[in-house]
Design a protein around this motif. Structure first.
Motif, PDB file in Angstrom:
ATOM      1  N   PRO A  76     -17.199  -8.133 -39.007  1.00 52.91           N
ATOM      2  CA  PRO A  76     -18.184  -9.083 -39.355  1.00 52.91           C
ATOM      3  C   PRO A  76     -19.688  -8.624 -39.000  1.00 52.91           C
ATOM      4  CG  PRO A  76     -16.481 -10.033 -37.789  1.00 52.91           C
ATOM      5  CD  PRO A  76     -16.346  -8.496 -37.801  1.00 52.91           C
ATOM      6  N   THR A  77     -20.586  -8.861 -39.540  1.00 48.57           N
ATOM      7  CA  THR A  77     -22.067  -8.667 -39.278  1.00 48.57           C
ATOM      8  C   THR A  77     -22.239  -8.942 -37.853  1.00 48.57           C
ATOM      9  OG1 THR A  77     -22.887  -9.895 -41.190  1.00 48.57           O
ATOM     10  CG2 THR A  77     -24.341  -9.834 -39.394  1.00 48.57           C
ATOM     11  N   GLY A  78     -22.873  -7.847 -37.118  1.00 42.98           N
ATOM     12  CA  GLY A  78     -23.323  -7.701 -35.876  1.00 42.98           C
ATOM     13  C   GLY A  78     -22.320  -7.492 -34.797  1.00 42.98           C
ATOM     14  N   MET A  79     -21.195  -7.228 -35.264  1.00 41.35           N
ATOM     15  CA  MET A  79     -19.900  -6.864 -34.137  1.00 41.35           C
ATOM     16  C   MET A  79     -20.230  -5.461 -33.876  1.00 41.35           C
ATOM     17  SD  MET A  79     -15.906  -7.035 -34.361  1.00 41.35           S
ATOM     18  CE  MET A  79     -15.877  -8.732 -33.868  1.00 41.35           C
ATOM     19  N   THR A  80     -20.302  -5.147 -32.377  1.00 41.81           N
ATOM     20  CA  THR A  80     -20.163  -3.805 -32.026  1.00 41.81           C
ATOM     21  C   THR A  80     -18.817  -3.152 -32.393  1.00 41.81           C
ATOM     22  OG1 THR A  80     -21.893  -4.306 -30.444  1.00 41.81           O
ATOM     23  CG2 THR A  80     -20.626  -2.292 -30.101  1.00 41.81           C
ATOM     24  N   HIS A  81     -18.958  -1.961 -32.827  1.00 37.09           N
ATOM     25  CA  HIS A  81     -17.715  -1.343 -33.137  1.00 37.09           C
ATOM     26  C   HIS A  81     -17.936   0.353 -33.244  1.00 37.09           C
ATOM     27  CE1 HIS A  81     -20.016  -1.876 -36.972  1.00 37.09           C
ATOM     28  NE2 HIS A  81     -19.258  -0.758 -37.377  1.00 37.09           N
ATOM     29  N   GLY A  82     -16.535   0.791 -32.941  1.00 40.73           N
ATOM     30  CA  GLY A  82     -16.877   2.244 -32.894  1.00 40.73           C
ATOM     31  C   GLY A  82     -15.461   2.793 -32.910  1.00 40.73           C
ATOM     32  N   CYS A  83     -15.172   4.078 -33.021  1.00 38.58           N
ATOM     33  CA  CYS A  83     -13.868   4.786 -33.001  1.00 38.58           C
ATOM     34  C   CYS A  83     -13.723   5.994 -32.393  1.00 38.58           C
ATOM     35  CB  CYS A  83     -13.179   4.706 -34.286  1.00 38.58           C
ATOM     36  SG  CYS A  83     -13.886   5.929 -35.543  1.00 38.58           S
ATOM     37  N   VAL A  84     -12.424   6.420 -31.870  1.00 42.03           N
ATOM     38  CA  VAL A  84     -12.120   7.668 -31.575  1.00 42.03           C
ATOM     39  C   VAL A  84     -10.883   8.049 -32.317  1.00 42.03           C
ATOM     40  CG1 VAL A  84     -11.178   9.376 -29.501  1.00 42.03           C
ATOM     41  CG2 VAL A  84     -12.890   7.117 -29.281  1.00 42.03           C
ATOM     42  N   CYS A  85     -11.138   9.481 -32.826  1.00 34.13           N
ATOM     43  CA  CYS A  85      -9.995  10.057 -33.776  1.00 34.13           C
ATOM     44  C   CYS A  85      -8.849  10.393 -32.770  1.00 34.13           C
ATOM     45  CB  CYS A  85     -10.413  11.261 -34.614  1.00 34.13           C
ATOM     46  SG  CYS A  85      -9.407  11.977 -35.505  1.00 34.13           S
ATOM     47  N   LEU A  86      -7.595   9.934 -33.295  1.00 35.53           N
ATOM     48  CA  LEU A  86      -6.613  10.440 -32.462  1.00 35.53           C
ATOM     49  C   LEU A  86      -5.610  11.557 -33.268  1.00 35.53           C
ATOM     50  CD1 LEU A  86      -5.212   6.742 -31.448  1.00 35.53           C
ATOM     51  CD2 LEU A  86      -6.465   8.579 -30.139  1.00 35.53           C
ATOM     52  N   GLU A  87      -5.825  11.605 -34.623  1.00 33.52           N
ATOM     53  CA  GLU A  87      -5.325  12.736 -35.367  1.00 33.52           C
ATOM     54  C   GLU A  87      -6.249  12.578 -36.599  1.00 33.52           C
ATOM     55  OE1 GLU A  87      -1.444  11.389 -36.928  1.00 33.52           O
ATOM     56  OE2 GLU A  87      -0.751  11.170 -35.130  1.00 33.52           O
ATOM     57  N   PRO A  88      -6.615  13.960 -36.979  1.00 30.47           N
ATOM     58  CA  PRO A  88      -7.829  14.132 -38.083  1.00 30.47           C
ATOM     59  C   PRO A  88      -7.269  13.376 -39.251  1.00 30.47           C
ATOM     60  CG  PRO A  88      -7.032  16.175 -37.095  1.00 30.47           C
ATOM     61  CD  PRO A  88      -6.151  15.109 -36.506  1.00 30.47           C
ATOM     62  N   GLY A  89      -8.561  12.556 -39.817  1.00 32.02           N
ATOM     63  CA  GLY A  89      -8.161  11.822 -41.204  1.00 32.02           C
ATOM     64  C   GLY A  89      -9.617  11.393 -41.693  1.00 32.02           C
TER      65      GLY A  89
END
Length: 103
Positions: A76-89
Motif C-alpha cells: 500500500p501507499t506509504g508502507m515501508t518495505h524492502g527485501c533480501v535475496c535468498l536465491e538469485p532471481g
C-alpha cells in the motif's frame, strides 16, 4: 526488448523499466546473488510485486514474509518495505501512478 536502460541500484541489483504510462509502470528488478538487498524505503505509489524467479525475504511494514516463484502481493501507499535475496532471481513490480523518478 525494453527501450529503457538497465540501472544499477545496489550490489548485485539492477532495475529496468519494461513499460510505462502516466497511470502505470512495470519494472523488472534483477537480483544476481544471495544477500543482495532491496533497501527499505517507502513511496506514495501503490505497488504490486510478482516473483518471476528466485526467493526473497521481504519486510512489509512490521511483517516479514518469504516469497518464491509465482508469489505476489500488494504494497500500500506509504508502507515501508524492502527485501533480501535468498536465491538469485527477478521481481516484476507494477506502480500506480508511474514512478517518474525511474524515468
Amino acid at each position: 526488448m525494453s527501450k529503457f536502460p538497465i540501472v544499477v541500484t545496489g550490489d548485485g541489483v539492477t532495475r529496468q523499466v519494461l513499460a510505462d504510462h502516466p497511470d502505470l509502470m512495470v519494472v523488472a528488478f534483477r537480483f544476481q546473488h544471495k544477500g543482495a538487498v532491496g533497501a527499505l524505503h517507502d513511496h506514495p505509489h501503490v505497488q504490486s510485486t510478482y516473483v518471476e524467479q528466485g526467493r526473497f525475504r521481504f519486510t512489509l511494514g512490521d511483517e516479514k514474509r518469504e516469497v518464491g516463484p509465482g508469489d505476489s502481493f500488494v504494497v500500500p501507499t506509504g508502507m515501508t518495505h524492502g527485501c533480501v535475496c535468498l536465491e538469485p532471481g527477478t521481481l516484476i513490480d507494477c506502480f500506480t501512478p508511474r514512478r517518474d523518478d525511474f524515468l
